[in-house]
Design a protein around this motif. Structure first.
Motif, PDB file in Angstrom:
ATOM      1  N   MET A 127      57.757 -41.665  46.291  1.00 49.61           N
ATOM      2  CA  MET A 127      57.739 -42.281  44.958  1.00 49.61           C
ATOM      3  C   MET A 127      56.386 -42.017  44.333  1.00 49.61           C
ATOM      4  SD  MET A 127      59.951 -45.767  45.359  1.00 49.61           S
ATOM      5  CE  MET A 127      58.725 -46.684  46.279  1.00 49.61           C
ATOM      6  N   VAL A 139      54.597 -43.960  48.890  1.00 52.39           N
ATOM      7  CA  VAL A 139      54.139 -43.850  47.507  1.00 52.39           C
ATOM      8  C   VAL A 139      52.980 -42.877  47.435  1.00 52.39           C
ATOM      9  CG1 VAL A 139      53.156 -45.079  45.542  1.00 52.39           C
ATOM     10  CG2 VAL A 139      54.884 -46.190  46.971  1.00 52.39           C
ATOM     11  N   ASN A 143      53.385 -42.781  41.950  1.00 52.08           N
ATOM     12  CA  ASN A 143      52.673 -43.753  41.146  1.00 52.08           C
ATOM     13  C   ASN A 143      51.717 -42.996  40.210  1.00 52.08           C
ATOM     14  OD1 ASN A 143      51.427 -46.036  40.139  1.00 52.08           O
ATOM     15  ND2 ASN A 143      51.400 -47.069  42.108  1.00 52.08           N
ATOM     16  N   GLU A 157      60.062 -47.067  39.800  1.00 52.07           N
ATOM     17  CA  GLU A 157      60.220 -46.443  41.105  1.00 52.07           C
ATOM     18  C   GLU A 157      60.881 -47.406  42.081  1.00 52.07           C
ATOM     19  OE1 GLU A 157      58.491 -42.944  41.283  1.00 52.07           O
ATOM     20  OE2 GLU A 157      59.185 -43.615  39.332  1.00 52.07           O
ATOM     21  N   CYS A 203      58.184 -37.527  39.254  1.00 54.90           N
ATOM     22  CA  CYS A 203      59.360 -38.359  39.456  1.00 54.90           C
ATOM     23  C   CYS A 203      59.568 -38.498  40.962  1.00 54.90           C
ATOM     24  CB  CYS A 203      60.596 -37.769  38.764  1.00 54.90           C
ATOM     25  SG  CYS A 203      61.388 -36.421  39.648  1.00 54.90           S
ATOM     26  N   PRO A 204      60.366 -39.457  41.405  1.00 55.70           N
ATOM     27  CA  PRO A 204      60.604 -39.594  42.848  1.00 55.70           C
ATOM     28  C   PRO A 204      61.229 -38.327  43.417  1.00 55.70           C
ATOM     29  CG  PRO A 204      61.386 -41.524  41.661  1.00 55.70           C
ATOM     30  CD  PRO A 204      61.057 -40.500  40.630  1.00 55.70           C
TER      31      PRO A 204
END
Length: 281
Positions: A276, A246, A278, A171, A140-141
């Motif tokens: 974030m 990311v 991915n 995100e 998760c972020p």
């Protein structure tokens, strides 16, 4: 309703991150989950004892952690008295990354907020080992708050990208929500010696625009010399309030996390750092 997870080891840096989180979402209906994972506190000093002693120490440490966490939650409630906020305490006999990932799935967590260092981290490093492990593996972020950073609204956000990653809409929605809440500028920094973008890059850039309708989005470019240096120079010269990157396969951030330490490469942000993910969720 936001669901925010905050790990704590009861250090001053963890408390600083809690204060930042409470300020960031002070006008939002938010569930805050404070989690403390204590497996290393048991396995570390008691790995060579017999089973009875191990269980006894495990229960004692677990009970102490529950009391400390309950005390922390009560202090937060008394300090903020915010009717929009709900608080919950969770202790877990697991390693931090495992505990967090399990809870992320159970509660569908939107964002994890933590300090950059824990109790045992050296003052000479930017990110402690737990923070780096969280950056690598938590699904998760993750927003990491430097211990010297005083809260300010994130009105200027730096988002470096080579436009090669297929962003996840969930995100980007978080970034768009923050942008809308604080009427923020988002500076998308392209670090390259080549101005022309491939079709793949153009598609991902278009998706970025589509998923950030609330942001005052601008696209800027700088030549490659040292990507970490370029990011830090941009932050300092433009007074940015938040760095967003990311983590994905073959990304610059993954390269830093796996090949070396962030500190050795030179990415030592003095502003909050939002990673974030991915990754599969």
């Amino acid at each position: 309703m936001k669901h925010i997870l905050i790990p704590t080891d009861f250090s001053s840096n963890a408390n600083h991150a809690i204060s930042y989180a409470l300020n960031l979402f002070k006008c939002e209906r938010t569930n805050f989950y404070f989690i403390h994972a204590y497996a290393d506190e048991v396995y570390g000093p008691f790995h060579n004892v017999n089973n009875d002693t191990f269980e006894k120490e495990k229960q004692a440490i677990g009970k102490n952690c529950e009391n400390e966490l309950s005390k922390l939650v009560n202090e937060v409630k008394e300090r903020t008295q915010n009717p929009l906020h709900h608080y919950e305490a969770i202790t877990s006999f697991e390693w931090l990354v495992d505990a967090v990932n399990n809870f992320v799935n159970i509660k569908n967590i939107d964002l994890m907020i933590m300090g950059t260092k824990g109790k045992t981290a050296s003052s000479s490093i930017t990110f402690g080992s737990n923070t780096v492990q969280v950056f690598k593996y938590v699904k998760c972020p993750v927003l990491a708050i430097p211990d010297e950073y005083e809260y300010t609204q994130p009105k200027k956000i730096l988002f470096p990208s080579n436009y090669m990653l297929p962003y996840k809409r969930r995100e980007l929605k978080l970034l768009d929500t923050l942008s809308a809440q604080f009427k923020a500028q988002v500076h998308s920094l392209y670090i390259s010696d080549f101005e022309d973008l491939s079709l793949r890059q153009l598609d991902n850039k278009k998706l970025l625009e589509e998923c950030l309708p609330s942001a005052m989005l601008s696209f800027v470019m700088t030549a490659v010399e040292n990507r970490a240096k370029a990011i830090m120079t941009y932050i300092n010269e433009n007074d940015m309030d938040l760095l967003v990157m990311v983590n994905s396969r073959h990304s610059f951030l993954e390269d830093m996390l796996y090949r070396s330490t962030i500190d050795e490469i030179g990415l030592t942000p003095t502003v909050p750092f939002l990673v974030m993910q991915n990754l599969p969720r």
